[in-house]
Design a protein around this motif. Structure first.
Motif, mmCIF file in Angstrom:
data_model
loop_
_atom_site.group_PDB
_atom_site.id
_atom_site.type_symbol
_atom_site.label_atom_id
_atom_site.label_comp_id
_atom_site.label_asym_id
_atom_site.label_seq_id
_atom_site.Cartn_x
_atom_site.Cartn_y
_atom_site.Cartn_z
ATOM 1 N N LEU A 1 0.926 -1.187 -0.392
ATOM 2 C CA LEU A 1 -0.085 0.203 -0.218
ATOM 3 C C LEU A 1 0.453 1.222 -0.040
ATOM 4 C CD1 LEU A 1 -2.853 1.004 0.485
ATOM 5 C CD2 LEU A 1 -2.971 0.716 2.761
ATOM 6 N N ARG A 2 0.560 2.063 -0.638
ATOM 7 C CA ARG A 2 2.309 2.858 -0.991
ATOM 8 C C ARG A 2 1.193 4.434 -1.197
ATOM 9 N NH1 ARG A 2 5.485 2.139 -6.698
ATOM 10 N NH2 ARG A 2 5.769 3.511 -6.223
ATOM 11 N N CYS A 3 -0.142 4.618 -1.084
ATOM 12 C CA CYS A 3 -0.546 6.000 -0.014
ATOM 13 C C CYS A 3 -2.070 5.241 -0.100
ATOM 14 C CB CYS A 3 -0.638 6.888 -1.751
ATOM 15 S SG CYS A 3 -1.871 6.292 -3.147
ATOM 16 N N ARG A 4 -3.546 6.554 0.883
ATOM 17 C CA ARG A 4 -4.426 6.168 1.109
ATOM 18 C C ARG A 4 -5.431 6.557 0.365
ATOM 19 N NH1 ARG A 4 -3.676 4.785 5.594
ATOM 20 N NH2 ARG A 4 -3.301 5.664 7.743
ATOM 21 N N THR A 5 -5.265 6.776 -0.961
ATOM 22 C CA THR A 5 -5.784 6.417 -1.918
ATOM 23 C C THR A 5 -6.385 5.576 -2.754
ATOM 24 O OG1 THR A 5 -5.772 8.746 -2.455
ATOM 25 C CG2 THR A 5 -7.283 8.080 -3.722
ATOM 26 N N LEU A 6 -7.775 4.654 -2.111
ATOM 27 C CA LEU A 6 -7.691 3.010 -3.155
ATOM 28 C C LEU A 6 -8.331 2.975 -3.860
ATOM 29 C CD1 LEU A 6 -7.695 0.950 0.918
ATOM 30 C CD2 LEU A 6 -6.209 1.720 -0.863
#
Length: 161
Positions: free
Chosen positions: A131-136
């Motif tokens: 998971l590289r960022c919080r915008t799935l």
């Protein structure tokens, strides 16, 4: 004449009993058929996938913090698993018939790496992604790490950067 009349009355009563029993059998059959139809039509489609998916012993459990947070975590987990499955399908590792066998991911020992279980009617897959960022909603936030078959054979491994 009296005997004939009694025989006709008995025959009529017997016929009425048989018709009543036949109506109950037919109506009961329709009720059972409707119940079975409703059961198979309304059951979740996720049950069609094999339920033999197992979580490795070294998996780290994810525990929600609060009730409202649990709903948000659950939705985020489902979105993460869906993104992982789409990524594995896009590179041809998991066939198009693959579906999530578990809707929630489980943590691995690597920080920000989560695993999801997908399955087809033939086999199951353990898909791990970072998971590289919080915008799935953005597919770039979920980077596929590896895909293993249910027996542990590595089908895909991301090359080191």
């Amino acid at each position: 004449m009296s005997d004939d009349h009694n025989n006709v009355v008995q025959l009529r009563r017997a016929t009425q009993r048989e018709w009543a029993i036949a109506k109950y059998v037919v109506i009961g059959g329709f009720v059972v058929a409707a119940g079975l139809l409703a059961y198979f039509a309304l059951r979740p489609t996720q049950q069609a996938a094999p339920q033999t998916a197992s979580i490795p012993a070294n998996a780290v459990s994810i525990k929600p913090h609060a009730a409202s947070q649990a709903d948000a975590d659950s939705q985020a987990g489902m979105m993460l698993c869906a993104q992982e499955l789409l990524a594995a399908k896009s590179i041809g590792i998991v066939p198009d018939s693959g579906q999530l066998a578990r809707l929630q991911p489980y943590g691995t020992k690597t920080n920000a790496r989560f695993a999801c279980i997908a399955a087809t009617s033939v086999t199951q897959y353990v898909i791990e992604a970072d998971l590289r960022c919080r915008t799935l909603n953005d597919p770039k936030c979920v980077r596929l790490y590896n895909v293993r078959s249910g027996d542990g054979m590595v089908l895909y491994q991301r090359q080191k950067d």
